[in-house]
Write an enzyme that holds these catalytic residues in place. Structure first.
Site, PDB file in Angstrom:
ATOM      1  CG  ASP A  23      -2.300   0.653   0.985  1.00 34.00           C
ATOM      2  OD1 ASP A  23      -2.508   0.870  -0.142  1.00 34.00           O
ATOM      3  OD2 ASP A  23      -2.995   0.925   1.973  1.00 34.00           O
TER       4      ASP A  23
ATOM      5  CG  ASP B 143      -8.207   0.464   3.055  1.00 34.41           C
ATOM      6  OD1 ASP B 143      -7.304  -0.205   2.991  1.00 34.41           O
ATOM      7  OD2 ASP B 143      -8.395   1.767   2.592  1.00 34.41           O
TER       8      ASP B 143
END
Length: 394
Positions: free
Chosen positions: A219, A265
């Site tokens: 990420d 997420d």
């Protein structure tokens, strides 16, 4: 346009100005607070209920109904595969027409979303059917070969109640396909997230740390190191994110200034939180200390992500804040209680999932719907067990 943008796999967030050359009126503080608060609430729902449903799913007695388990080897490879997929999508959007790619993706997620939503609402809907409801049994069977070489491709049993749920979900699917409305998008996104948390299981805490640690690096790299993730997120038209308008108070349901949160997420930390719930249950102390601790850590991490994004107006890799919180808080609690050894020696597949098949492919972050979607994407080893007639809603 102030927004939180997500990528197809993980879900970074970005805040910035208008991208289409026009000027939007600034969102009100009330509208921004409502949007971010709603995103936080929507993220918590599939984690909480998906974790609870994962326990029931894990205790299934038939191996063909077991969830897919992610091993340490799978976890180590996942960031590499996710990176290749992300880069591939980026190149596709650069080379081919974005319109045609999104048309194909819309059709794919239209079918997958209907199946995911149908599986999600089925336990709740069964409570509304009257006792005298004419419920008939059906079976969908596809095979290839003959004799000893005969192999089942799809073997799915369902009933009239399942068809009703499928019909209701199809209405949402048509709504999404025709209008791309943000409410329809969120219904599909919540269904994908809940299915992912329910059906993707980590086999132990060490595997969870490997997976979250690898995606932490993934990420950060793709958000801070390149523009690939943000570019794909902006080009990708599919229900792989939750959205909420910041100008809802001004424009109502036709609002179009969205804050966004990627499903990754939700699902990635969610499957780790669900693992800790099963660990709590294995301790047989009638407490859910680690589940509630990690759940509170997720709230803290996501809240910090939104705060940093809003203050600095810059793309933020959400797992940069979620991973340390979701791993660190439960480990600190385990240290305080002297249960670190028990936590890291716990094997979900040994205590609750005695016959769980090993994950041999990587589904999307939306997760695999438990019913026909699984059958469409992989060959099942055996017939599926009939789901109970009146499963209790979580």
């Amino acid at each position: 346009m102030d927004s939180a943008l997500s990528d197809p796999h993980n879900g970074s967030v970005e805040a910035g100005g208008p991208t289409n050359g026009t000027t939007r009126p600034p969102s009100t503080p009330e509208g921004i607070a409502l949007a971010y608060g709603s995103l936080l609430l929507m993220a918590l729902l599939p984690i909480f209920f998906g974790a609870l449903r994962s326990v029931r799913c894990a205790r299934g007695k038939n191996a063909s109904d077991m969830p897919e388990t992610i091993t340490s080897r799978d976890a180590a490879r996942f960031p590499i595969i996710a990176s290749c997929t992300l880069l591939g999508l980026y190149l596709f959007f650069k080379i081919f027409s974005q319109e045609y790619i999104n048309l194909l993706l819309s059709m794919y997620f239209f079918v997958l979303g209907i199946l995911a939503l149908s599986h999600t609402i089925s336990p709740f809907m069964n409570k509304f059917f009257p006792a005298n409801f004419p419920n008939r049994q059906y079976q969908l069977l596809f095979t290839q070969g003959s004799g000893e070489n005969k192999e089942e491709i799809i073997n799915y049993e369902f009933d009239t109640k399942d068809l009703v749920c499928l019909g209701l979900s199809s209405i949402v699917g048509v709504w999404y396909l025709l209008r791309k409305h943000w409410i329809a998008n969120n219904l599909f996104g919540l269904a994908f997230s809940l299915n992912g948390v329910e059906l993707l299981h980590l086999n132990n805490v060490s595997t969870g740390c490997i997976l979250l640690g690898g995606l932490f690096i993934y990420d950060v790299f793709w958000v801070f190191g390149t523009n690939v993730m943000v570019t794909v997120a902006k080009s990708f038209e599919a229900p792989i994110k939750l959205v909420f308008p910041q100008d809802l108070l001004e424009k109502g349901l036709e609002a179009d200034n969205f804050a966004m949160l990627g499903l990754g997420d939700i699902v990635i930390p969610g499957i780790f939180i669900a693992l800790l719930l099963r660990f709590d249950i294995s301790l047989k102390k009638n407490t859910h200390t680690y589940f509630y601790t990690s759940f509170a850590a997720y709230i803290f991490g996501l809240g910090l992500t939104i705060f940093i994004m809003h203050i600095f107006k810059h793309a933020q890799p959400a797992l940069l804040y979620l991973v340390p919180a979701c791993i660190g808080f439960p480990v600190l609690v385990a240290l305080a209680k002297g249960e670190v050894t028990e936590m890291f020696s716990y094997e979900s597949s040994a205590e609750i999932l005695p016959h769980t098949p090993r994950l041999t492919h990587f589904p999307t972050v939306s997760g695999s719907p438990a019913s026909l979607a699984d059958s469409m994407q992989q060959k099942l080893a055996g017939p599926r067990r009939r789901r109970p007639q009146n499963p209790s809603a979580m």
